[in-house]
Design a protein around this motif. Structure first.
Motif, mmCIF file in Angstrom:
data_model
loop_
_atom_site.group_PDB
_atom_site.id
_atom_site.type_symbol
_atom_site.label_atom_id
_atom_site.label_comp_id
_atom_site.label_asym_id
_atom_site.label_seq_id
_atom_site.Cartn_x
_atom_site.Cartn_y
_atom_site.Cartn_z
ATOM 1 N N ASN A 174 34.863 63.351 29.269
ATOM 2 C CA ASN A 174 36.053 64.647 29.688
ATOM 3 C C ASN A 174 36.918 64.143 27.792
ATOM 4 N N HIS A 175 37.238 64.165 26.991
ATOM 5 C CA HIS A 175 37.895 63.487 25.554
ATOM 6 C C HIS A 175 37.095 65.085 24.949
ATOM 7 N N ASP A 176 35.672 65.090 25.012
ATOM 8 C CA ASP A 176 34.794 65.874 24.414
ATOM 9 C C ASP A 176 35.947 67.502 24.584
ATOM 10 N N GLU A 177 36.004 67.752 22.574
ATOM 11 C CA GLU A 177 36.444 69.120 22.545
ATOM 12 C C GLU A 177 36.031 70.742 23.576
ATOM 13 N N GLU A 178 34.171 70.439 23.774
ATOM 14 C CA GLU A 178 33.834 71.513 23.905
ATOM 15 C C GLU A 178 33.590 71.341 25.552
ATOM 16 N N VAL A 179 33.218 70.475 26.043
ATOM 17 C CA VAL A 179 33.679 70.736 27.575
ATOM 18 C C VAL A 179 35.360 71.248 28.738
ATOM 19 N N VAL A 180 35.440 72.591 28.860
ATOM 20 C CA VAL A 180 36.528 72.519 29.660
ATOM 21 C C VAL A 180 36.599 72.394 30.321
#
Length: 123
Positions: free
Chosen positions: A75-81
């Protein structure tokens, strides 16, 4: 099931007809052809991306991430919207055969024999 039917039919189409494979697999020919012409949904595409990220995180953290921490990292990954649900992560980890190796702490507690001793007083 359908994948195995496709591979068998592609390797030897004269030996294994679709009708024979469908009968052996207890599926209809229509279901097989519908599966063959399917398009990948956005949900399936997202699951593939998440599966790659889960495997990478699992290797980077030496198999120490459980479902909750894995969900937090995703959830903190920028690629996962989209917000990722822990249920989805649990399901994908189960499909991928990924399990956290939880270390069990060693405790050297001693049990006092008289700690829980009850006494009755008579009047």
């Amino acid at each position: 099931m359908y994948e195995a039917m496709r591979k068998l039919h592609e390797t030897e189409p004269r030996t294994y007809t679709i009708e024979q494979l469908a009968l052996a697999g207890d599926v209809s020919k229509q279901a097989y052809y519908k599966w063959l012409d399917r398009t990948e949904t956005t949900n399936d595409q997202l699951n593939k991306v998440l599966m790659k990220k889960i495997k990478k995180l699992d290797n980077d953290h030496h198999h120490n991430l459980g479902v909750q921490r894995m969900t937090m990292y995703l959830n903190h990954d920028e690629e996962v919207v989209h917000r990722i649900n822990p249920k989805r992560v649990r399901r994908l980890m189960r499909i991928g055969g990924i399990r956290a190796s939880v270390r069990i702490s060693v405790r050297n507690d001693t049990i006092v024999s008289g700690r829980m001793k009850c006494t009755l007083q008579t009047m």
